[in-house]
Design an enzyme around this catalytic site. Structure first.
Site, mmCIF file in Angstrom:
data_model
loop_
_atom_site.group_PDB
_atom_site.id
_atom_site.type_symbol
_atom_site.label_atom_id
_atom_site.label_comp_id
_atom_site.label_asym_id
_atom_site.label_seq_id
_atom_site.Cartn_x
_atom_site.Cartn_y
_atom_site.Cartn_z
ATOM 1 N N GLY A 11 -24.369 -52.128 4.152
ATOM 2 C CA GLY A 11 -25.614 -52.301 4.414
ATOM 3 C C GLY A 11 -26.040 -53.797 3.954
ATOM 4 O O GLY A 11 -27.238 -53.893 3.184
ATOM 5 N N ARG A 14 -29.104 -57.269 4.726
ATOM 6 C CA ARG A 14 -30.315 -57.778 4.435
ATOM 7 C C ARG A 14 -30.892 -56.838 3.161
ATOM 8 O O ARG A 14 -30.210 -55.986 2.815
ATOM 9 C CB ARG A 14 -31.618 -57.440 5.845
ATOM 10 C CG ARG A 14 -31.321 -56.084 6.076
ATOM 11 C CD ARG A 14 -32.403 -55.938 7.321
ATOM 12 N NE ARG A 14 -32.556 -54.575 7.752
ATOM 13 C CZ ARG A 14 -33.071 -54.276 8.867
ATOM 14 N NH1 ARG A 14 -33.838 -55.237 9.525
ATOM 15 N NH2 ARG A 14 -33.209 -52.953 9.154
ATOM 16 N N VAL A 62 -20.661 -46.496 8.971
ATOM 17 C CA VAL A 62 -19.981 -45.785 7.841
ATOM 18 C C VAL A 62 -20.302 -44.213 7.846
ATOM 19 O O VAL A 62 -19.319 -43.607 7.156
ATOM 20 C CB VAL A 62 -20.901 -46.086 6.360
ATOM 21 C CG1 VAL A 62 -20.792 -47.600 5.958
ATOM 22 C CG2 VAL A 62 -22.473 -45.665 6.603
ATOM 23 N N SER A 140 -32.936 -42.914 -4.434
ATOM 24 C CA SER A 140 -34.255 -43.387 -4.312
ATOM 25 C C SER A 140 -35.129 -42.534 -5.190
ATOM 26 O O SER A 140 -34.998 -41.317 -5.597
ATOM 27 C CB SER A 140 -34.604 -43.276 -3.150
ATOM 28 O OG SER A 140 -36.520 -43.414 -2.800
ATOM 29 N N TYR A 152 -34.850 -37.750 4.325
ATOM 30 C CA TYR A 152 -34.511 -39.098 3.372
ATOM 31 C C TYR A 152 -34.492 -38.510 2.013
ATOM 32 O O TYR A 152 -33.575 -38.883 1.128
ATOM 33 C CB TYR A 152 -35.468 -40.072 3.320
ATOM 34 C CG TYR A 152 -35.212 -41.549 2.762
ATOM 35 C CD1 TYR A 152 -34.385 -42.396 3.230
ATOM 36 C CD2 TYR A 152 -35.726 -41.807 1.768
ATOM 37 C CE1 TYR A 152 -33.882 -43.383 2.614
ATOM 38 C CE2 TYR A 152 -35.792 -42.829 0.865
ATOM 39 C CZ TYR A 152 -34.759 -43.747 1.489
ATOM 40 O OH TYR A 152 -34.403 -45.046 0.778
ATOM 41 N N LYS A 156 -31.082 -38.604 -0.462
ATOM 42 C CA LYS A 156 -31.079 -39.246 -1.646
ATOM 43 C C LYS A 156 -30.993 -38.430 -3.019
ATOM 44 O O LYS A 156 -30.389 -38.927 -3.938
ATOM 45 C CB LYS A 156 -32.624 -40.187 -1.934
ATOM 46 C CG LYS A 156 -32.534 -41.205 -0.809
ATOM 47 C CD LYS A 156 -31.409 -42.188 -0.895
ATOM 48 C CE LYS A 156 -31.552 -43.461 -0.251
ATOM 49 N NZ LYS A 156 -30.370 -44.440 -0.247
#
Length: 251
Positions: A11, A14, A62, A140, A152, A156
């Site tokens: 990743g 950016r 990935v 996160s 998410y 995480k």
């Protein structure tokens, strides 16, 4: 370091990934910048090379085992065996539970969890051979739970479990595994979150800053600095840890 060590950052086109790739290059690593579209890593690679660093852009999904192995093989052939891995690739498919589709769930799980597993499995053999390695997984603060992010948050949190298990299994080979759990970091991903809830990004970041003890939102470089600590030669007794880089204990 006597011989240039090779780091892979996923990743890396950016945001946190790009900042991390640049920081590792500053630290003396040859860096493979991996992203879904190889061309999107051009700016990251160019920035590293303009500072006389060594970098390689590699396109890879990935979550695809064959692509991961091909990417790692290419890195090993062109830069050398990778002994540092930063599992940063991520996506969001935010929605409330009752509106979240199976695809929303699977996509996030595949990129974050399956991707980190596949990359770690492919790279660890080079680390074992070298009897030295560093794995850093990007978790996160959402691992603690966050409205609209059942997928998410779960992914995480899972990365923290993966990190601790890798630390146990690989420690005897001189390999450490740690995780970073960023809080609010100003990136395209947080901008997308603001758009999802219909809020101006400036107002969104100000509201976040007002709730953070250090009174500002994070920048990608804040995370890159922590990665730099974890992968340092002198950090070999730090493993299985999760550092919340969030501007305060409850941010």
């Amino acid at each position: 370091m006597a011989d240039t060590r090779v780091a892979i950052v996923t990743g890396a086109a950016r945001g946190i990934g790009a900042a991390t790739a640049k920081r590792l290059a500053e630290d003396g690593f040859a860096v493979a910048a991996i992203d879904l579209d190889e061309k999107r890593c051009a700016e990251t690679v160019s920035a590293i090379e303009s500072s006389e660093g060594k970098a390689l852009a590699v396109g890879c999904d990935v979550s695809d085992a064959e692509q991961v192995q091909a990417a790692v093989n290419r890195v090993a052939a062109e830069l050398g065996g990778p002994t540092v891995l930063i599992n940063n690739a991520g996506v969001i498919r935010d929605n409330m539970l009752y509106k979240m589709s199976e695809d929303d769930w699977d996509t996030v799980m595949n990129v974050h969890l399956r991707g980190s597993f596949l990359m770690s499995r492919a790279v660890q053999r080079y680390m074992v051979e070298a009897m030295w390695g560093r794995i850093v997984n990007l978790s996160s603060t959402s691992a603690l739970g966050n409205r609209g992010q059942a997928n998410y948050s779960t992914a995480k949190a899972g990365l923290q479990g993966l990190t601790k298990t890798l630390a146990i299994e690989l420690g005897k080979f001189g390999i450490t595994a740690n995780a970073i759990a960023p809080g609010f970091i100003a990136t395209d991903m947080t901008r997308a979150t603001a758009e999802r809830i219909g809020m101006d990004f400036g107002d969104f970041t100000k509201a976040a800053a007002d709730s953070i003890p250090v009174a500002r939102v994070g920048q990608p470089e804040d995370i890159a600095n922590t990665v730099s600590f974890f992968v340092d030669e002198r950090s070999g007794f730090v493993s299985g840890q999760v550092i919340y880089v969030a501007g305060g204990p409850k941010a």
